[in-house]
Design an enzyme around this catalytic site. Structure first.
Site, short mmCIF file in Angstrom:
data_model
loop_
_atom_site.label_atom_id
_atom_site.label_comp_id
_atom_site.label_asym_id
_atom_site.label_seq_id
_atom_site.Cartn_x
_atom_site.Cartn_y
_atom_site.Cartn_z
N ASP A 7 0.89 -1.16 0.00
CA ASP A 7 0.00 0.00 0.00
C ASP A 7 0.93 1.22 0.00
OD1 ASP A 7 -2.34 1.57 0.18
OD2 ASP A 7 -2.11 1.70 2.35
N GLU A 68 -1.19 -1.23 -4.88
CA GLU A 68 -2.40 -0.44 -5.12
C GLU A 68 -2.16 0.50 -6.29
OE1 GLU A 68 -5.05 1.19 -1.92
OE2 GLU A 68 -4.21 3.05 -2.69
N ASP A 141 -2.66 1.21 6.88
CA ASP A 141 -1.83 0.95 5.70
C ASP A 141 -1.36 -0.52 5.69
OD1 ASP A 141 -1.28 3.97 4.86
OD2 ASP A 141 -0.97 3.78 7.03
#
Length: 181
Positions: A7, A68, A141
Site C-alpha cells: 500500500d 495499489e 496501511d
C-alpha cells in the site's frame, strides 16, 4: 502462492505477505510499515522505501507483488508521493523478475469485503477474519497491504485464464492468416 502486498505512501508504506491459494485458508507471513520522516528530503525518503521493500523481498521471497494502483485524488502532492512510492516498489520487484499486479482500491475492497465502497474499518475487520488474526493490523496501511495480497491471490486464477484465452485467440488468428482461402 506467496504475495507481497504494498500500500504505497511516502510517510507510511504498508507491506504485508500472504500465502495461499483461492478457495483455501490463507496465511499471513508478515505485516508492517516502511516509514519515512515527512521532513526528510524526497530522494532520501525514496531510498528508505527502496531499502525497506528490498528487506521484505529478501526475507519473504514472494512470487508476486500486488500494488495499489494510484488513482486521481484532489491533493496532487499526495498523488505524486503515492505514485513515487509505488514506482519504487515496482522497480524493486522488476529487478528480481517478480511479476507485479496493480489493483484499484475498489477492486481490493470488493474482493475482501464484497463492496467496492467499504471503509477502512470494514477492510481491517475482514482482513482480520480472513487471516484468522487476533486484531486488525495497525496502522490501516498495513491492513490495506494484506488486503492487496489477498485480492491478488483470489483474482490471479481468473486473470491467468483470461491471459491464456487472449493468447490462444491471438495464436489462432495468426495461424488462420497463413492458410490459403
Amino acid at each position: 502462492m506467496r504475495v507481497l502486498g504494498v500500500d504505497p505512501g511516502l510517510t507510511r508504506c504498508g507491506v504485508g505477505v500472504v500465502e495461499g491459494v483461492a478457495g483455501r485458508p490463507l496465511t499471513m507471513l508478515g505485516v508492517g510499515v516502511v516509514r519515512t520522516p515527512a521532513d526528510a528530503d524526497l530522494g532520501h525518503r525514496l531510498v528508505a522505501i527502496e531499502q525497506g521493500i528490498e528487506q521484505w523481498l529478501d526475507e519473504h521471497r514472494p512470487e508476486f507483488l500486488a500494488v495499489e494502483r494510484v488513482f486521481s485524488q484532489h491533493n496532487v502532492r499526495t498523488v505524486m508521493g503515492t505514485a513515487q512510492a509505488s514506482a519504487v516498489a515496482m522497480l524493486c520487484a522488476a529487478r528480481r523478475g517478480i511479476p507485479v499486479a496493480l489493483h484499484t482500491p475498489s477492486e481490493v475492497k470488493a474482493a475482501v469485503t464484497g463492496s467496492g465502497r467499504a471503509d477502512k474499518a470494514q477492510v481491517g475487520a475482514m482482513v482480520t477474519r480472513l487471516l484468522r488474526l487476533d486484531a486488525p493490523p495497525k496502522p490501516a496501511d498495513a491492513a490495506d497491504a494484506l488486503a492487496l495480497a489477498i485480492c491478488h491471490i483470489w483474482r490471479a486464477p481468473a486473470h491467468n485464464r483470461l491471459q491464456q484465452a487472449v493468447a490462444l485467440h491471438a495464436a489462432k488468428a495468426t495461424a488462420s492468416k497463413g492458410r490459403p482461402a
